[in-house]
Design a protein around this motif. Sequence first.
Motif, PDB file in Angstrom:
ATOM      1  N   SER A 178      55.659  -4.183 -34.120  1.00  0.00           N
ATOM      2  CA  SER A 178      56.364  -4.750 -32.876  1.00  0.00           C
ATOM      3  C   SER A 178      56.237  -2.955 -32.513  1.00  0.00           C
ATOM      4  CB  SER A 178      57.890  -5.024 -32.819  1.00  0.00           C
ATOM      5  OG  SER A 178      57.892  -6.200 -33.865  1.00  0.00           O
ATOM      6  N   ARG A 179      55.995  -3.252 -31.412  1.00  0.00           N
ATOM      7  CA  ARG A 179      55.840  -2.590 -30.123  1.00  0.00           C
ATOM      8  C   ARG A 179      57.397  -2.487 -29.840  1.00  0.00           C
ATOM      9  NH1 ARG A 179      50.191  -2.753 -26.275  1.00  0.00           N
ATOM     10  NH2 ARG A 179      48.909  -2.850 -28.016  1.00  0.00           N
ATOM     11  N   PRO A 180      58.022  -1.079 -29.791  1.00  0.00           N
ATOM     12  CA  PRO A 180      59.618  -1.098 -29.236  1.00  0.00           C
ATOM     13  C   PRO A 180      59.232  -0.797 -27.533  1.00  0.00           C
ATOM     14  CG  PRO A 180      57.812   1.830 -29.414  1.00  0.00           C
ATOM     15  CD  PRO A 180      57.326   0.473 -29.801  1.00  0.00           C
ATOM     16  N   ILE A 181      60.631  -1.314 -27.199  1.00  0.00           N
ATOM     17  CA  ILE A 181      61.135  -1.935 -25.649  1.00  0.00           C
ATOM     18  C   ILE A 181      62.489  -0.527 -25.602  1.00  0.00           C
ATOM     19  CG2 ILE A 181      62.090  -3.345 -24.645  1.00  0.00           C
ATOM     20  CD1 ILE A 181      61.141  -4.915 -26.452  1.00  0.00           C
ATOM     21  N   THR A 182      62.447   0.170 -24.600  1.00  0.00           N
ATOM     22  CA  THR A 182      62.770   1.112 -24.053  1.00  0.00           C
ATOM     23  C   THR A 182      63.635   1.146 -23.043  1.00  0.00           C
ATOM     24  OG1 THR A 182      61.657   3.155 -25.087  1.00  0.00           O
ATOM     25  CG2 THR A 182      63.081   3.805 -23.627  1.00  0.00           C
ATOM     26  N   VAL A 183      65.066   1.157 -23.326  1.00  0.00           N
ATOM     27  CA  VAL A 183      65.952   0.802 -21.897  1.00  0.00           C
ATOM     28  C   VAL A 183      66.159   2.381 -21.392  1.00  0.00           C
ATOM     29  CG1 VAL A 183      68.202   0.037 -20.577  1.00  0.00           C
ATOM     30  CG2 VAL A 183      66.591  -1.460 -22.253  1.00  0.00           C
ATOM     31  N   SER A 184      66.225   3.252 -20.538  1.00  0.00           N
ATOM     32  CA  SER A 184      66.822   4.061 -19.783  1.00  0.00           C
ATOM     33  C   SER A 184      67.858   3.564 -19.237  1.00  0.00           C
ATOM     34  CB  SER A 184      65.655   5.322 -18.904  1.00  0.00           C
ATOM     35  OG  SER A 184      64.783   5.157 -20.442  1.00  0.00           O
ATOM     36  N   LEU A 185      68.528   3.941 -18.762  1.00  0.00           N
ATOM     37  CA  LEU A 185      70.006   4.215 -18.607  1.00  0.00           C
ATOM     38  C   LEU A 185      70.643   5.286 -17.435  1.00  0.00           C
ATOM     39  CD1 LEU A 185      72.282   2.426 -17.310  1.00  0.00           C
ATOM     40  CD2 LEU A 185      73.384   2.188 -19.245  1.00  0.00           C
ATOM     41  N   MET A 186      70.864   6.309 -16.431  1.00  0.00           N
ATOM     42  CA  MET A 186      71.562   6.523 -15.752  1.00  0.00           C
ATOM     43  C   MET A 186      72.787   6.306 -15.151  1.00  0.00           C
ATOM     44  SD  MET A 186      71.505   9.661 -15.158  1.00  0.00           S
ATOM     45  CE  MET A 186      69.964  11.349 -15.339  1.00  0.00           C
ATOM     46  N   PRO A 187      74.279   6.332 -15.535  1.00  0.00           N
ATOM     47  CA  PRO A 187      75.326   5.874 -14.950  1.00  0.00           C
ATOM     48  C   PRO A 187      76.257   6.886 -14.119  1.00  0.00           C
ATOM     49  CG  PRO A 187      75.607   5.953 -16.917  1.00  0.00           C
ATOM     50  CD  PRO A 187      74.302   6.231 -17.008  1.00  0.00           C
ATOM     51  N   ASP A 188      77.185   7.044 -12.428  1.00  0.00           N
ATOM     52  CA  ASP A 188      77.544   7.766 -12.150  1.00  0.00           C
ATOM     53  C   ASP A 188      78.576   8.504 -13.070  1.00  0.00           C
ATOM     54  OD1 ASP A 188      75.778   7.715 -10.183  1.00  0.00           O
ATOM     55  OD2 ASP A 188      77.335   6.917  -8.600  1.00  0.00           O
ATOM     56  N   ALA A 189      79.209   7.559 -13.721  1.00  0.00           N
ATOM     57  CA  ALA A 189      80.058   7.495 -14.835  1.00  0.00           C
ATOM     58  C   ALA A 189      80.229   6.412 -15.658  1.00  0.00           C
ATOM     59  CB  ALA A 189      81.605   8.372 -14.329  1.00  0.00           C
ATOM     60  N   ALA A 190      80.461   7.361 -17.477  1.00  0.00           N
ATOM     61  CA  ALA A 190      80.754   6.231 -17.904  1.00  0.00           C
ATOM     62  C   ALA A 190      81.612   6.783 -19.502  1.00  0.00           C
ATOM     63  CB  ALA A 190      79.603   5.595 -19.109  1.00  0.00           C
ATOM     64  N   ARG A 191      82.690   5.843 -19.276  1.00  0.00           N
ATOM     65  CA  ARG A 191      83.952   5.937 -20.357  1.00  0.00           C
ATOM     66  C   ARG A 191      84.801   4.722 -21.044  1.00  0.00           C
ATOM     67  NH1 ARG A 191      85.326   8.378 -14.697  1.00  0.00           N
ATOM     68  NH2 ARG A 191      85.536  10.126 -14.707  1.00  0.00           N
ATOM     69  N   ALA A 192      84.782   5.004 -22.217  1.00  0.00           N
ATOM     70  CA  ALA A 192      85.675   3.533 -23.118  1.00  0.00           C
ATOM     71  C   ALA A 192      86.736   4.686 -23.628  1.00  0.00           C
ATOM     72  CB  ALA A 192      84.459   3.736 -24.205  1.00  0.00           C
ATOM     73  N   SER A 193      87.286   3.781 -24.677  1.00  0.00           N
ATOM     74  CA  SER A 193      88.472   4.322 -24.952  1.00  0.00           C
ATOM     75  C   SER A 193      88.731   3.230 -26.723  1.00  0.00           C
ATOM     76  CB  SER A 193      89.884   3.745 -24.066  1.00  0.00           C
ATOM     77  OG  SER A 193      90.649   2.580 -24.133  1.00  0.00           O
ATOM     78  N   ALA A 194      89.141   3.810 -27.195  1.00  0.00           N
ATOM     79  CA  ALA A 194      89.299   2.717 -28.564  1.00  0.00           C
ATOM     80  C   ALA A 194      90.636   2.637 -28.867  1.00  0.00           C
ATOM     81  CB  ALA A 194      88.524   3.245 -29.710  1.00  0.00           C
ATOM     82  N   LEU A 195      91.527   1.653 -29.266  1.00  0.00           N
ATOM     83  CA  LEU A 195      92.850   1.899 -30.569  1.00  0.00           C
ATOM     84  C   LEU A 195      93.097   1.556 -31.824  1.00  0.00           C
ATOM     85  CD1 LEU A 195      95.548   2.400 -29.982  1.00  0.00           C
ATOM     86  CD2 LEU A 195      96.269  -0.011 -28.999  1.00  0.00           C
TER      87      LEU A 195
END
Length: 314
Positions: A121-138
């Motif tokens: 298969s040929r690769p599919i590329t998604v490029s993402l540029m956010p202003d801010a990206a935050r995550a939390s894990a508990l």
Amino acid sequence: MSYSNRIFMYGPVALLLTIAILYSVFWRVQADTLAARLNRANGGELIPGVSFSFAQETVGGFPFRLDVLLTGVSFVYHSGGAELDWRSDRIAMHRLSYNSGQFIFEADGMQSFTWTAGQDSRPITVSLMPDAARASALLSGGRLVRVDLDIWRPRGKEQNAQQPEVEFSADRAQFHALARRNDTLDLVLQIDNARAGAAAAPALSQAAFSLIDCRATIDRAGSLLGVENGTEAVAGALQQWRAQQGTIDVTSLAVNWPDTRANLRGKLTLDSDDHLSGNLRGEQIGEKNNTHDIQLEFSNGTAKFAGAASRANP
């Protein structure tokens, strides 16, 4: 001045200095332990089938936090011949030095995701540029019980050698997951003011959604426990979940276009290729309060809307 009076004068100062020194040692031990764990994990597998690597790491945040900055980060997921590669310019992790159960993550710079379905298969590329990206894990009792992800103004594009380049953007995207004690997992996904369409097409021809809001519950969530504690591959956990006839109960999927809106509900599952499968049904209401039945069909890795004849509401 007598010796006993000097004790009362200098004793508290000496006690504070001792506490400060002991806490500094405690923080340094915590920082060195965390750095050592990261270096041991670098180039290896976080969980079976998911490898992790980074180019450089720094640890700071004294006195109350542990702040880790990783540059040149890569996560690679392998499942048979398929591969998903996530690369990030920078990822920061924050944790209180005296609370090891809660983590805050930030992603900065370009985020790229490359998916290859198989060896031919040929690769599919998604490029993402956010202003801010935050995550939390508990974490609680060694189990991941809550995850929150908040991305501000994501914008990017999808590149596929077999199809035209697609651009997408949104004002905000949120994802939340909460594990319940009754062996279920609650999910919330919300995207505000999303747009997507061919990069070469005019902006007016792009698909526009003022709101996408999905609320769902996954049953048989205990099947995924091995992934949470890092002892089982994702593909194996999903296979076990399917074998237990696990389902995703979509209690509400609200989709708002600029001139119409719809609300759907139903149950979904995964097929043998880990694609969503099933139908969501509901109503679509237009500008003139006309209503017609609508359903969203998931099959073979695609999703498409299908509607019935409209009817006017009184």
